[in-house]
Scaffold this active site. Structure first.
Site, PDB file in Angstrom:
ATOM      1  CG  HIS A 253      -0.333   0.123   2.641  1.00  0.00           C
ATOM      2  ND1 HIS A 253       0.174   1.197   3.209  1.00  0.00           N
ATOM      3  CD2 HIS A 253      -0.039  -1.058   3.470  1.00  0.00           C
ATOM      4  CE1 HIS A 253       0.557   0.877   4.343  1.00  0.00           C
ATOM      5  NE2 HIS A 253       0.581  -0.454   4.517  1.00  0.00           N
TER       6      HIS A 253
ATOM      7  CB  CYS B 219       1.650  -3.697   5.698  1.00  0.00           C
ATOM      8  SG  CYS B 219       0.216  -4.518   6.083  1.00  0.00           S
TER       9      CYS B 219
END
Length: 455
Positions: free
Chosen positions: A355, A374
């Site tokens: 992301h 992440c």
């Protein structure tokens, strides 16, 4: 061992019926009926399948004019030049001198000739499996591989096919990973051996070997893929033989990014963020209890187990702190959102994303192991545009730009999902030169120990 015995019982009588009129083939069949012999093979089921296809005939030592036996001997003898140890291929029994004597028909013991034919087949099947899957694959044991097809690959079929081709060597070597990073390491290793390893330390060879091993664990065969390398804090987008590079932020050593393979199916603009329970409990709740404005200042909302937003007051905060598992936190989309303006979706069991981020200044750091697992990517908008272009969806580009600029939520589904690989390479080739990366998760030593122990 019981599974192997069962397999033998099912196939053996059929094999003998096919071979009973030939002394030569009967020798192979008889040797493969013996459980003690099978226990000496690395891939007994694969060997049985291979000889079944060949009606139990000799493969290597029947005076053929083919140069395939000599090539096979050389392959096994030079396994180290493919990043593999020469051990593990029956090297004591299959000495080059003995093999060449058999090939030259100077070795007349028929039983031993048959047994060495079997060992040679097992060694080549093992070599093929090691080239394709690696020797220490964490996903598949040798028993898994021996059982048959994995992701469309079966070593005994590959060996049979190679023997039917004019270019036996090339066909065998084609089982190696086709991923760009692997090809670069193999070419680099070839160059080092061609120069007799001049100025090459043992530690450097070990780094090359373990990173080639890691790349063999990857199943992707597509020319189009996303590769995230954790130690280099980088992402490579490979499309139509063109590579684009991006900086990334990966997980801290205490919350490492996982090594995985998946497929990016779509991406979402202006996402909200459902905060993982561990982050909510350990990091966020203490801040909320200390400062009641923390939630509104960062655009967070708390929801009960039924998905209803709850009003925060001192009494409710006490209840939440006593029973955090009954509540969840979400951050609304916007410029402060932790996922940034776009998140790339791919299925995985770790609950991680690729992301954008609101903390773009962190990309200026050299060491970027900073996340909870992440992977944050710099210039995520550019990556999204390239994915649409590669997907032949250029008509969606204006819609994407508008959605990102105005924080409008929209899903962009790829017509051709693209593989994503998150791997761990501490040595690679950049612009023709070797580059070492810091072993940030301390994973190299364990793999090097395995390589050294199996020399």
């Amino acid at each position: 061992m019981k599974a192997i015995a069962t397999f033998v019982v099912l196939v053996f009588f059929n094999l003998v019926l096919q071979a009973q009129n030939s002394d030569k083939t009967t020798r192979i069949a008889t040797l493969l009926q013996d459980k003690t012999n099978l226990s000496k093979l690395y891939y007994p089921k694969s060997v049985l399948r291979f000889y079944t296809k060949d009606n139990m005939g000799y493969t290597w030592f029947e005076g053929s004019n083919s140069d395939q036996p000599e090539i096979a001997v050389l392959l096994l003898g030079y396994a180290d030049q493919f990043g593999l140890s020469s051990s593990g291929y029956h090297c004591q029994e299959l000495s080059p001198e003995k093999l060449m004597a058999i090939i030259d028909s100077k070795f007349n013991d028929s039983d031993e000739r048959a047994w060495l034919d079997i060992l040679m087949t097992d060694a080549l099947i093992t070599f093929i499996n090691n080239l394709h899957f690696g020797k220490y694959n964490p996903k598949y044991t040798s028993s898994d591989i021996d059982a048959g097809y994995i992701n469309g690959f079966c070593s005994d079929d590959k060996l049979s096919f190679a023997l039917s081709q004019n270019d036996f060597l090339r066909t065998i070597l084609e089982v190696q990973p086709q991923i760009h990073a692997y090809k670069q390491l193999q070419d680099h290793l070839n160059t080092l051996y061609a120069n007799d390893l001049v100025n090459t330390s043992q530690s450097q060879i070990e780094k090359i070997v373990i990173n080639m091993e890691r790349l063999r664990w990857i199943n992707t065969i597509s020319e189009n893929y996303i590769l995230v390398n954790i130690p280099s804090y980088s992402l490579e987008l490979h499309t139509n033989k063109i590579q684009r590079d991006f900086k990334v932020i990966v997980g801290k050593p205490s919350t490492p990014s996982p090594i995985l393979e998946s497929v990016v199916t779509h991406f979402t603009t202006a996402p909200d963020w459902k905060v993982p329970q561990s982050i909510f409990r350990k990091e966020m709740l203490p801040k909320i209890l200390k400062n009641s404005k923390y939630l509104t200042d960062h655009h967070y909302s708390i929801y009960d187990r039924n998905g209803n937003e709850v009003t925060i007051n001192p009494a409710r905060l006490k209840e939440i702190s006593r029973n955090t598992s009954s509540y969840s936190v979400r951050q609304s989309s916007g410029c402060d959102n932790a996922l940034g303006a776009v998140v790339f979706r791919f299925e995985n069991t770790y609950g991680i994303y690729l992301h954008d981020t609101s903390q773009k200044q962190l990309f200026n750091k050299e060491e970027r192991a900073l996340s909870h697992g992440c992977v944050r990517v710099e210039q995520a908008d550019k990556l999204a545009k390239l994915l649409l272009e590669n997907d032949r969806s250029e008509d969606q580009l204006p819609i994407l730009e508008n959605a990102m600029a105005n924080y409008k939520r929209k899903d962009f589904v790829l017509k051709q999902p693209i593989p994503i690989i998150i791997t761990y390479l501490t040595y690679s080739i950049k612009n023709g030169r070797p580059v070492f990366y810091k072993d940030i998760y301390h994973l190299d030593s364990g793999l090097i120990e395995k390589v050294i122990a199996n020399k």
